[in-house]
Structures are given as structure tokens and as C-alpha cells.
Design an enzyme around this catalytic site. Structure first.
Site, PDB file in Angstrom:
ATOM      1  N   TYR A 173      11.438   1.982  -0.488  1.00  0.00           N
ATOM      2  CA  TYR A 173      10.782   0.749  -0.180  1.00  0.00           C
ATOM      3  C   TYR A 173       9.404   0.787  -0.949  1.00  0.00           C
ATOM      4  O   TYR A 173       9.080  -0.121  -1.697  1.00  0.00           O
ATOM      5  CB  TYR A 173      10.369   0.353   1.479  1.00  0.00           C
ATOM      6  N   ASN A 203      -0.570  -2.745   5.884  1.00  0.00           N
ATOM      7  CA  ASN A 203       0.089  -2.992   7.200  1.00  0.00           C
ATOM      8  C   ASN A 203      -0.541  -4.133   8.015  1.00  0.00           C
ATOM      9  O   ASN A 203      -1.607  -4.298   8.773  1.00  0.00           O
ATOM     10  CB  ASN A 203      -0.432  -1.779   8.308  1.00  0.00           C
ATOM     11  N   ARG A 259      -3.756   3.862   9.812  1.00  0.00           N
ATOM     12  CA  ARG A 259      -3.439   2.613   9.142  1.00  0.00           C
ATOM     13  C   ARG A 259      -4.619   1.695   8.950  1.00  0.00           C
ATOM     14  O   ARG A 259      -5.400   1.626   9.719  1.00  0.00           O
ATOM     15  CB  ARG A 259      -2.392   1.876   9.648  1.00  0.00           C
ATOM     16  N   SER A 296       0.922  -1.166  -0.002  1.00  0.00           N
ATOM     17  CA  SER A 296      -0.076   0.131  -0.020  1.00  0.00           C
ATOM     18  C   SER A 296       0.816   1.099   0.034  1.00  0.00           C
ATOM     19  O   SER A 296       0.424   2.563  -0.336  1.00  0.00           O
ATOM     20  CB  SER A 296      -0.964  -0.044   1.051  1.00  0.00           C
TER      21      SER A 296
HETATM   22  C1  UD1 Z   1       4.502   0.460   5.141  1.00  0.00           C
HETATM   23  C2  UD1 Z   1       3.605   0.122   4.376  1.00  0.00           C
HETATM   24  C3  UD1 Z   1       2.879  -1.098   4.603  1.00  0.00           C
HETATM   25  C4  UD1 Z   1       3.891  -2.330   4.484  1.00  0.00           C
HETATM   26  C5  UD1 Z   1       5.168  -1.737   5.416  1.00  0.00           C
HETATM   27  C6  UD1 Z   1       6.376  -2.605   5.390  1.00  0.00           C
HETATM   28  C7  UD1 Z   1       2.480   2.273   4.287  1.00  0.00           C
HETATM   29  C8  UD1 Z   1       1.240   3.104   4.543  1.00  0.00           C
HETATM   30  N1  UD1 Z   1       2.228   0.960   4.725  1.00  0.00           N
HETATM   31  O1  UD1 Z   1       4.093   0.366   6.645  1.00  0.00           O
HETATM   32  O2  UD1 Z   1       2.079  -1.547   3.519  1.00  0.00           O
HETATM   33  O3  UD1 Z   1       3.656  -3.517   4.550  1.00  0.00           O
HETATM   34  O4  UD1 Z   1       5.571  -0.675   5.239  1.00  0.00           O
HETATM   35  O5  UD1 Z   1       7.178  -2.389   6.335  1.00  0.00           O
HETATM   36  O6  UD1 Z   1       2.871   2.910   3.513  1.00  0.00           O
HETATM   37  N2  UD1 Z   1       5.501   4.014  14.321  1.00  0.00           N
HETATM   38  C9  UD1 Z   1       5.474   4.479  15.463  1.00  0.00           C
HETATM   39  N3  UD1 Z   1       6.501   3.835  16.527  1.00  0.00           N
HETATM   40  C10 UD1 Z   1       7.068   2.743  16.093  1.00  0.00           C
HETATM   41  C11 UD1 Z   1       7.217   2.287  15.084  1.00  0.00           C
HETATM   42  C12 UD1 Z   1       6.116   3.116  14.011  1.00  0.00           C
HETATM   43  O7  UD1 Z   1       4.796   5.507  16.014  1.00  0.00           O
HETATM   44  O8  UD1 Z   1       8.037   2.184  17.144  1.00  0.00           O
HETATM   45  C13 UD1 Z   1       4.526   4.623  13.305  1.00  0.00           C
HETATM   46  C14 UD1 Z   1       5.242   4.954  11.941  1.00  0.00           C
HETATM   47  O9  UD1 Z   1       5.890   6.088  11.996  1.00  0.00           O
HETATM   48  C15 UD1 Z   1       4.016   4.847  11.184  1.00  0.00           C
HETATM   49  C16 UD1 Z   1       3.022   3.689  11.865  1.00  0.00           C
HETATM   50  O10 UD1 Z   1       3.678   3.601  13.057  1.00  0.00           O
HETATM   51  O11 UD1 Z   1       3.462   6.098  11.130  1.00  0.00           O
HETATM   52  C17 UD1 Z   1       3.366   2.512  11.065  1.00  0.00           C
HETATM   53  O12 UD1 Z   1       4.777   2.203  10.881  1.00  0.00           O
HETATM   54  P1  UD1 Z   1       5.140   0.861  10.352  1.00  0.00           P
HETATM   55  O13 UD1 Z   1       4.558  -0.386  11.257  1.00  0.00           O
HETATM   56  O14 UD1 Z   1       6.755   0.669  10.330  1.00  0.00           O
HETATM   57  O15 UD1 Z   1       4.667   0.535   8.905  1.00  0.00           O
HETATM   58  P2  UD1 Z   1       4.325   1.622   7.754  1.00  0.00           P
HETATM   59  O16 UD1 Z   1       5.547   2.218   7.508  1.00  0.00           O
HETATM   60  O17 UD1 Z   1       3.068   2.217   7.673  1.00  0.00           O
END
Ligand code: UD1
Length: 319
Positions: free
Chosen positions: A144, A173, A212, A121
Site C-alpha cells: 500500500y 491517519n 499516529r 504518510s
Molecule cells: C496507514 C497510513 C495512513 C493511511 C492508511 C490507509 C501509516 C502511518 N498510516 O494507516 O496514512 O491513510 O494506512 O489505510 O502508515 N490497529 C489496532 N487494532 C485494530 C486496527 C488497527 O491495534 O483493530 C493498529 C494498527 O496495527 C496500527 C494502528 O492501529 O498500528 C493504525 O492502523 P490503521 O487505522 O489500519 O492505519 P495505518 O495502517 O496506521
């Protein structure tokens, strides 16, 4: 008897697909994994029923004989994580683009029936329109996202130029049992669950109001099994989401409620390359693949939390 190949089959999503295929009992399952982020423990209960090959998708000669003659190849092997791809773009480029090319080439040359590809996504980027529909112009914001999109484009070109049936599934996600919470690059819900079980404050990048479409892994398995068989979908791209949208603050609040704990999160700066909001339109997957997600966020999160409590207690607690 069908032959199924799952690249990244020792990983979180790949191993769930392996178990889904075995539950169906309709064929032999081969796993290709280099164990970079996958773990053979994820296959423990089914180890005797699969052919496990420690092989690397960056090496065409290594994987070509393993892919040859497969009815369906589920291509899940990848180096995930948006921030990892920004901090260290070379390995993810190599695996996610060159490795994907190798898998598609091995499938085409080896006469495979279909490749179902784990797209992302993240390809949509930060456009304000929600939910995201497959017809929108992609706007990748990170290496990525671009790498996963390049894999999609390669898949559709293999479908049109080399008559390989490909189906791309843009995962939104994915979370659930077996997601590895041990790295700074781990999926946010696995990190949140680790925090709630250890009674420590999670880090939230930004104000936590980013959202998400968290999708439970068993729904993604269902989607893959349907995509493996649906007629008339070669070369197409489908969203693989739940269709909802949850903020990080809501997710953390729910975990605190489940556990009866109050632990304020530690807020930091927003993360580079982050998309603010993400939500899938699942109309096309429903209509053309028969996809119908079964798990609400609350159900999926509860099941995931319980799994970590039962199975990963020592790992989660670092003991
Ligand atoms: C992204 C992709 C997803 C993919 C994944 C692979 C999008 C919308 N989604 O996920 O489809 O499977 O990459 O790795 O681009 N966060 C925190 N604290 C933490 C870790 C993360 O606040 O300790 C926040 C991040 O800043 C983000 C959200 O949580 O806003 C989700 O992060 P993460 O779980 O890493 O996934 P995405 O980057 O959204």
C-alpha cells in the site's frame, strides 16, 4: 462556473471533499466512484447537487470523458489499508497504481487544470526521526505504501513531462464521521468507536504504544480546497497531518473517559507492515498552502463519536 471531479467521491474522505466544495458553492461537482468501498449513502443530503457516475478508474475509456475539462480533479479513489495490501496485493496494485495512472492521463489529455492527489504518510515507513518532513527519503514498508508513493511519483512526472498541475497530499491517519467501521481493514478509530458504543473490547495489535498523527477529516477537506488553488505548487508534495501524535492506548483511554466505561483492550501480536510512530511536520503545508488544522484530537474524536451515536447507531450495533 468551475467543474470539479472527485474520484472516490462516495467514500469517507471523498464525500467530505464533495460537501466542502458544495459549501463553497463555486462550481459543479462530479463524482466518480465504483462503490467498491464507497457508499451512495455518504452523499444522501447532497445527491441532488452532484453528478454521480458509477465508473471505475481502472477503465480509462470510462473515466476519460468524465474528467475532460475539469478545473480540479481530487483523486481520492483507492483501495486503502496496509494489511489488505499485504494479504491481497493485486487489487490494490491495480487500483492504486494503474487507476491513478489512468486518472492522471485522463486529466492531462482532457486539459484538466489541476489534480490534487490523496497520497499517504505510509510512504515514510519506519524511520525513527519525527516529525516526518517531505524532504526525507521515503521507505515504504508495505505494498500500500509503495503504491501510494508510486502515484506521487507519477503525479510529479505528469507535472514535469505533460504540464499537468499536480499537488500531492500525504494524509496522516484521517478519521471522522462516515468512516466505515465494518471491515477488519477499517481505520482503527472507527473500530474503537464501534467497540465503545457496543461495549466490547477492541483489539490492539502490539502493546498499544504505537502512535499516529490522527487528522480530522474536516481539516483534510480544508487542505484539499487550499491545495486546489494555491499558486506555484505544481508537482509538489505536502504533509496533510494535524502535527500531533497520539498512542492507541491514549485514544482508547479517551473514548472510555468520554463514555464513562472501563473496558480493557485485547492485545495481540504487532501487525505486519505496521509503522511504529507517525507524525507530520506541517510547516510546508502551512507556508505554501495556508493550511491550519482546526481540530484538536479530543475535539475531533468527540465529534466523531457523536456522529456515530446519532447517525450510525443501528449500523454500528449491527441491527
Ligand atoms: C496507514 C497510513 C495512513 C493511511 C492508511 C490507509 C501509516 C502511518 N498510516 O494507516 O496514512 O491513510 O494506512 O489505510 O502508515 N490497529 C489496532 N487494532 C485494530 C486496527 C488497527 O491495534 O483493530 C493498529 C494498527 O496495527 C496500527 C494502528 O492501529 O498500528 C493504525 O492502523 P490503521 O487505522 O489500519 O492505519 P495505518 O495502517 O496506521
Amino acid at each position: 462556473m468551475n467543474k470539479y471531479v472527485v474520484t472516490g467521491g462516495a467514500g469517507f474522505i471523498g464525500s467530505a471533499i464533495v460537501r466542502g466544495l458544495l459549501r463553497e458553492g463555486s462550481g459543479r461537482v462530479s463524482v466518480i466512484d465504483n462503490l467498491f468501498s464507497g457508499n451512495e449513502r455518504n452523499l444522501d443530503e447532497v445527491r441532488g447537487q452532484v453528478d454521480f457516475h458509477r465508473a471505475d478508474i481502472r477503465n480509462f475509456d470510462e473515466i476519460a470523458p468524465l474528467v475532460r475539462g475539469a478545473d480540479v480533479v481530487f483523486h481520492e479513489a483507492a483501495i486503502p489499508s496496509v494489511p489488505r495490501s499485504i494479504e491481497d496485493p493485486v487489487p490494490s496494485h491495480d487500483v492504486n497504481i494503474n487507476g491513478t495512472f489512468n486518472v492522471l492521463r485522463a486529466a492531462a489529455e482532457g486539459g484538466a487544470g489541476r489534480v490534487v492527489y490523496a497520497a499517504s504518510s505510509s510512504a515514510y515507513g519506519d524511520s525513527l526521526v519525527l516529525p516526518k518532513v517531505e524532504t526525507m527519503t521515503p521507505k515504504p514498508k508495505s505494498p500500500y505504501a509503495l503504491q501510494k508513493l508510486a502515484g506521487e511519483y507519477y503525479a510529479s512526472v505528469f507535472a514535469s513531462c505533460f504540464k499537468l498541475e499536480t499537488v500531492c497530499l500525504r494524509y496522516f491517519n484521517v478519521y471522522g464521521p462516515r468512516q466505515d467501521p465494518s471491515s477488519q481493514y477499517s481505520g482503527v478509530l472507527s473500530l474503537f468507536i464501534k467497540s465503545i458504543l457496543t461495549g466490547t473490547a477492541p483489539a490492539i495489535f502490539g502493546d498499544g504504544e504505537q502512535s499516529r498523527d490522527f487528522t480530522f477529516v474536516d481539516d483534510v477537506v480544508q487542505l484539499n480546497l487550499k491545495a486546489a488553488r494555491a499558486p506555484g505548487v505544481a508537482g509538489k508534495v505536502f504533509n496533510g497531518g494535524n502535527g500531533g501524535r497520539i498512542t492507541l492506548n491514549q485514544a482508547w483511554a479517551l473514548l472510555q473517559k468520554f463514555e464513562g466505561k472501563t473496558i480493557p483492550a485485547l492485545h495481540g501480536a504487532p501487525r505486519a507492515g505496521d509503522v511504529h510512530d507517525s507524525q507530520a511536520d506541517t510547516t510546508a503545508a502551512a507556508a505554501e498552502l495556508g493550511y491550519a488544522p482546526k481540530y484538536s484530537f479530543e475535539e475531533g474524536l468527540r465529534l466523531t463519536l457523536e456522529w456515530y451515536r446519532q447517525n450510525q447507531r443501528s449500523a454500528v450495533l449491527g441491527g
